[in-house]
Write a protein that holds these residues in place. Structure first.
Motif, PDB file in Angstrom:
ATOM      1  N   ILE A   1      75.215 -16.961  -7.517  1.00 14.11           N
ATOM      2  CA  ILE A   1      74.385 -17.700  -6.583  1.00 14.11           C
ATOM      3  C   ILE A   1      74.553 -17.086  -5.207  1.00 14.11           C
ATOM      4  O   ILE A   1      75.675 -16.834  -4.751  1.00 14.11           O
ATOM      5  N   ASN A   2      73.409 -16.808  -4.532  1.00 14.31           N
ATOM      6  CA  ASN A   2      73.477 -16.270  -3.187  1.00 14.31           C
ATOM      7  C   ASN A   2      74.134 -17.263  -2.243  1.00 14.31           C
ATOM      8  O   ASN A   2      73.921 -18.473  -2.351  1.00 14.31           O
ATOM      9  N   PRO A   3      74.942 -16.794  -1.320  1.00 14.52           N
ATOM     10  CA  PRO A   3      75.602 -17.713  -0.377  1.00 14.52           C
ATOM     11  C   PRO A   3      74.583 -18.368   0.556  1.00 14.52           C
ATOM     12  O   PRO A   3      73.529 -17.812   0.822  1.00 14.52           O
ATOM     13  N   PRO A   4      74.886 -19.568   1.071  1.00 12.05           N
ATOM     14  CA  PRO A   4      73.975 -20.245   2.001  1.00 12.05           C
ATOM     15  C   PRO A   4      73.809 -19.451   3.291  1.00 12.05           C
ATOM     16  O   PRO A   4      74.681 -18.675   3.689  1.00 12.05           O
ATOM     17  N   ARG A   5      72.689 -19.691   3.941  1.00 16.06           N
ATOM     18  CA  ARG A   5      72.392 -19.042   5.209  1.00 16.06           C
ATOM     19  C   ARG A   5      72.159 -20.107   6.285  1.00 16.06           C
ATOM     20  O   ARG A   5      71.925 -21.269   5.984  1.00 16.06           O
ATOM     21  N   ARG A   6      72.231 -19.667   7.522  1.00 13.18           N
ATOM     22  CA  ARG A   6      71.918 -20.567   8.619  1.00 13.18           C
ATOM     23  C   ARG A   6      70.472 -21.038   8.495  1.00 13.18           C
ATOM     24  O   ARG A   6      69.565 -20.252   8.263  1.00 13.18           O
ATOM     25  N   ALA A   7      70.261 -22.346   8.656  1.00 13.19           N
ATOM     26  CA  ALA A   7      68.911 -22.879   8.531  1.00 13.19           C
ATOM     27  C   ALA A   7      67.981 -22.306   9.585  1.00 13.19           C
ATOM     28  O   ALA A   7      66.787 -22.122   9.335  1.00 13.19           O
ATOM     29  N   SER A   8      68.512 -22.020  10.777  1.00 19.40           N
ATOM     30  CA  SER A   8      67.678 -21.461  11.843  1.00 19.40           C
ATOM     31  C   SER A   8      67.184 -20.064  11.517  1.00 19.40           C
ATOM     32  O   SER A   8      66.175 -19.623  12.078  1.00 19.40           O
ATOM     33  N   GLU A   9      67.862 -19.362  10.613  1.00 19.32           N
ATOM     34  CA  GLU A   9      67.429 -18.030  10.218  1.00 19.32           C
ATOM     35  C   GLU A   9      66.362 -18.063   9.125  1.00 19.32           C
ATOM     36  O   GLU A   9      65.688 -17.067   8.889  1.00 19.32           O
TER      37      GLU A   9
END
Length: 596
Positions: free
Chosen positions: A288-296
Motif C-alpha cells: 500500500i502506498n504511504p499516505p500523502r499530505r492532503a494539501s498536496e
C-alpha cells in the motif's frame, strides 16, 4: 464642521424650547377645572363621575383634551437623567457583553440588532445550541473508534460556521481512519478549546447590573407615587431577558471568524490522505502506498468552512452565535455524516476487520491502545469503503438528516417564547396596573415589541428552512434550470427576501424600543391620550388620574408580582442546566477550562 455643529445645536435647543414652552402640567389643568364649579367631566380615582368639580381628582379623556390639550407635560431633566441612568443605561452597557466574532463589523452590528430587536431569536439560538450540544455528545457516546471524542468536541465547537465536508478523494475518510491524522484532531480541538469566553469582567458586569436593578426596584416601590407616569419600572423588567442571554452565551466557546478559520487551516496543514491502489497492487497483500499530505493532493479540505458566496443564506456564514439558527439543518447533516462514518469504521473494527482486508487483524500489547496502527491503513478505495462511502468519485453524497431535529427546534422554541413573553408580559403588567389602569401607550409599546420580536424569529426560521430546501433541491438536480424559474430559485429568492425584511424589522424594533424607553422617561407619553389608557378603555370610558392620594396598594402588588414572575421564569429556565448542555463533552470529561 464647527458651523454645522452649531446649527444642529441651535435647532435642538430651539426644538426643546418650543416643546417646553408649548407644554403644560396636568396639575395646573386640574386646578383650573376645579375653579369652575359648574364644569363637568371630573372623576374620582376609579373613573366615576363626581357631582362637584372641586371634588375631582381626575378628568375624563374628553375633558382632558378640552382643558389640557393634546400636548405633553414639560421635559424635566432631573427626572429624565435619574430614570434613564437607573432603568436603561445599565442594560445598554450590558449589551456590550453579548457575543460577537463575525467576519466584519457590519455583521457584528447586525447581530446586536437581531439580539435586541428579537430576543426570541437570540433565546432560540442559545437553546438550540444547548440542545444540539447535548445531542452531539449523545450521538458519539456509543462509538469507540479512535478520535470519536475529539470529533464530537470539534463539531460542537464549530456550530458557529457553515461546515463543508468533502468525501471525494478520500479526504474525510482519511481524517477518520488514518492514524497519521490523530494529531489533526488533537490540534483542531486544542485550538478550538482556547476560545472559552467566561471572564471575571463579564461576570462582574452582570452582577453589578443585577445589584443596581434590585436597588432601583426597591427604591421605586418605596416611592411609588413620585413621577409615576415617567417611572421606568416596566422598562427595567422588559430588558430582563438580557441577563440569561449574556450568562448563557458566556458559557459558549465563542470565537471570531479569523480564529476559527485559522484553527481549521492550521490543522489541515498536517492532514494526511491515503493513496489509491495501483493495478499492480491488486494481488499484493501488503503493498500500500504511504499516505500523502492532503494539501498536496487536493485544494479541498475534508472538513472546512463554506464561504459567504457559497451558502444559500448569508446569515449561515455569519459567525456570531445569534446566527446559529441559520445553520441548524446543515450542522445536523454534517454531524450525522461524520457520525455514520465513525460508526461504520467502529463496526468493522469490532469485527476485527482491518482497513486493508487482505491483511489479518493485529492486536496491540498496550492497554491504552485499543486499535493497532496497522489495522487503520489501506488504499483510498479501502478507506472509503471502511467509512461507508461509495467509490471515490467527485460527486458528493446527499447529506443525511438525523431524526429529532424538529423536536429540538420545538423545545428550543418553547424556551425562547417563554423567556420573551415572561419579561414582556411582566413589563406590560407593571404599567397596566399603574394609574390610570388599563392598556395604554407604554404597555402597548411593550406588547408590540414582543409581537414584532416573535414575528422576526418565525420569519427568519422560515427563511433558513427555505434556504435549506433550496440547497437540497440544487444538490439533487446538480444545476438549476436555464429558465431561472424553478423551486430552488424560488425558495432561495423568498428566503433572501424574508431574511432582509426581518433584519430591517429587527433594526427598527431595536431603535423603537430604545426610543420608547427614552420617551417614557422624558414624558413624551405623558399626554391625555396615553395617560387615560384610551387603547384599553376606549375614548368613552377613559380617564386620567391627576391629583395625588391614589391608593397604590394594587399597583405595588402588581409590580412585585411582575418581578417575581420574571424571577420564576429564570429559575425554571435552569441556566446551570443549559450551561452544562453547552459543554462539549463525551464519555470522558473535557479538560477543565476554568484555569485558562
Amino acid at each position: 464642521m464647527r458651523s454645522t455643529g452649531s446649527v444642529k445645536l441651535f435647532l435642538f435647543i430651539s426644538f426643546f424650547f418650543v416643546s417646553v414652552s408649548t407644554s403644560h402640567t396636568f396639575t395646573r389643568c386640574l386646578e383650573t377645572f376645579r375653579a369652575n364649579g359648574n364644569a363637568t367631566g371630573g372623576t374620582d380615582f376609579f373613573g366615576r363621575p363626581v357631582n362637584d368639580s372641586r371634588d375631582a381628582v381626575g378628568l375624563t379623556y374628553e375633558q382632558c383634551m378640552v382643558s389640557c390639550g393634546a400636548g405633553q407635560e414639560p421635559f424635566n431633566w432631573s427626572i429624565f437623567s435619574q430614570q434613564f441612568s437607573a432603568w436603561l443605561l445599565p442594560w445598554l452597557a450590558l449589551v456590550s457583553q453579548l457575543p460577537f466574532g463575525a467576519e466584519s463589523r457590519i455583521d457584528n452590528l447586525i447581530s446586536v440588532a437581531l439580539t435586541v430587536g428579537s430576543p426570541t431569536l437570540a433565546a432560540f439560538s442559545l437553546f438550540i445550541t444547548a440542545l444540539n450540544t447535548r445531542w452531539g455528545n449523545e450521538r458519539f457516546s456509543t462509538i469507540k473508534y479512535p478520535n470519536h471524542e475529539n470529533a464530537a468536541k470539534a463539531l460542537i465547537y464549530l456550530q458557529q460556521v457553515p461546515l463543508r465536508l468533502t468525501t471525494s478523494e478520500g479526504l474525510l475518510a482519511s481524517l477518520i481512519v488514518l492514524p497519521e491524522n490523530d494529531d489533526w484532531w488533537e490540534s483542531l480541538v486544542d485550538r478550538l478549546q482556547q476560545t472559552y469566553t467566561w471572564t471575571i469582567a463579564a461576570a462582574t458586569s452582570v452582577a453589578w447590573v443585577m445589584i443596581a436593578l434590585i436597588f432601583t426596584i426597591a427604591d421605586s416601590v418605596m416611592n411609588l407615587g413620585s413621577n409615576v407616569n415617567s417611572s421606568g419600572q416596566g422598562a427595567g423588567i422588559l430588558w430582563l431577558w438580557l441577563v440569561p442571554m449574556v450568562v448563557g452565551w458566556l458559557w459558549v466557546p465563542v470565537c471570531s471568524y479569523e480564529k476559527l478559520k485559522a484553527a481549521i487551516n492550521k490543522a489541515n496543514e498536517i492532514a494526511f490522505v491515503t493513496a489509491p491502489e495501483k493495478p499492480s497492487q491488486v494481488n499484493n497483500a501488503v503493498g500500500i502506498n504511504p499516505p500523502r499530505r492532503a494539501s498536496e493532493v487536493s485544494d479541498m479540505q475534508g472538513l472546512g468552512i463554506y464561504e459567504k458566496k457559497e451558502v444559500f443564506t448569508q446569515d449561515a456564514a455569519r459567525t456570531a452565535p445569534v446566527f446559529n439558527y441559520a445553520r441548524i439543518w446543515e450542522w445536523h447533516s454534517a454531524v450525522e455524516m461524520v457520525a455514520q462514518a465513525f460508526e461504520s469504521a467502529d463496526r468493522m473494527a469490532k469485527r476485527h476487520t482491518p482497513v486493508n482486508f487482505r491483511n489479518g487483524w493485529k492486536f496491540t500489547d498496550e492497554r491504552r491502545v485499543t486499535h493497532h496502527r496497522d489495522n487503520r491503513v489501506g488504499s483510498l478505495e479501502q478507506v472509503q469503503a471502511y467509512c461507508g462511502f461509495d467509490g471515490w468519485e467527485d460527486d458528493e453524497p446527499n447529506p443525511p438528516m438525523p431524526s429529532g431535529v424538529w423536536i429540538r427546534i420545538f423545545v428550543a422554541s418553547l424556551f425562547a417564547l417563554g423567556l420573551q413573553w415572561s419579561t414582556t408580559a411582566s413589563a406590560a403588567i407593571t404599567v397596566i396596573f399603574t394609574p390610570t389602569t388599563g392598556l395604554g401607550c407604554r404597555s402597548g409599546t411593550y406588547i408590540l415589541y414582543g409581537m414584532i420580536s416573535t414575528t422576526i424569529w418565525l420569519t427568519l426560521l422560515l427563511s433558513s428552512y427555505l434556504a435549506h430546501l433550496a440547497k437540497l433541491h440544487h444538490h439533487d438536480r446538480g444545476e438549476t434550470s436555464s429558465s431561472g424559474f424553478d423551486f430552488s430559485n424560488l425558495a432561495e429568492g423568498l428566503a433572501t427576501f424574508l431574511r432582509r425584511l426581518s433584519t430591517f424589522a429587527a433594526v427598527c424594533n431595536t431603535l423603537c424600543i430604545i426610543l420608547a424607553c427614552v420617551f417614557q422617561f422624558s414624558d413624551v407619553f405623558s399626554t391625555c391620550y396615553c395617560n387615560s389608557s384610551v387603547l384599553g378603555r376606549g375614548a368613552q370610558r377613559a380617564y386620567d388620574v391627576i391629583a395625588p392620594g391614589y391608593d397604590y396598594d394594587i399597583t405595588k402588588a402588581a409590580w412585585i408580582y411582575a418581578v417575581r414572575s420574571a424571577q420564576k421564569i429564570f429559575s425554571r429556565a435552569r441556566c446551570n442546566h443549559v450551561a452544562q448542555n453547552l459543554s462539549p463533552r463525551t464519555n470522558s470529561p473535557i479538560t477543565s477550562r476554568g484555569t485558562r
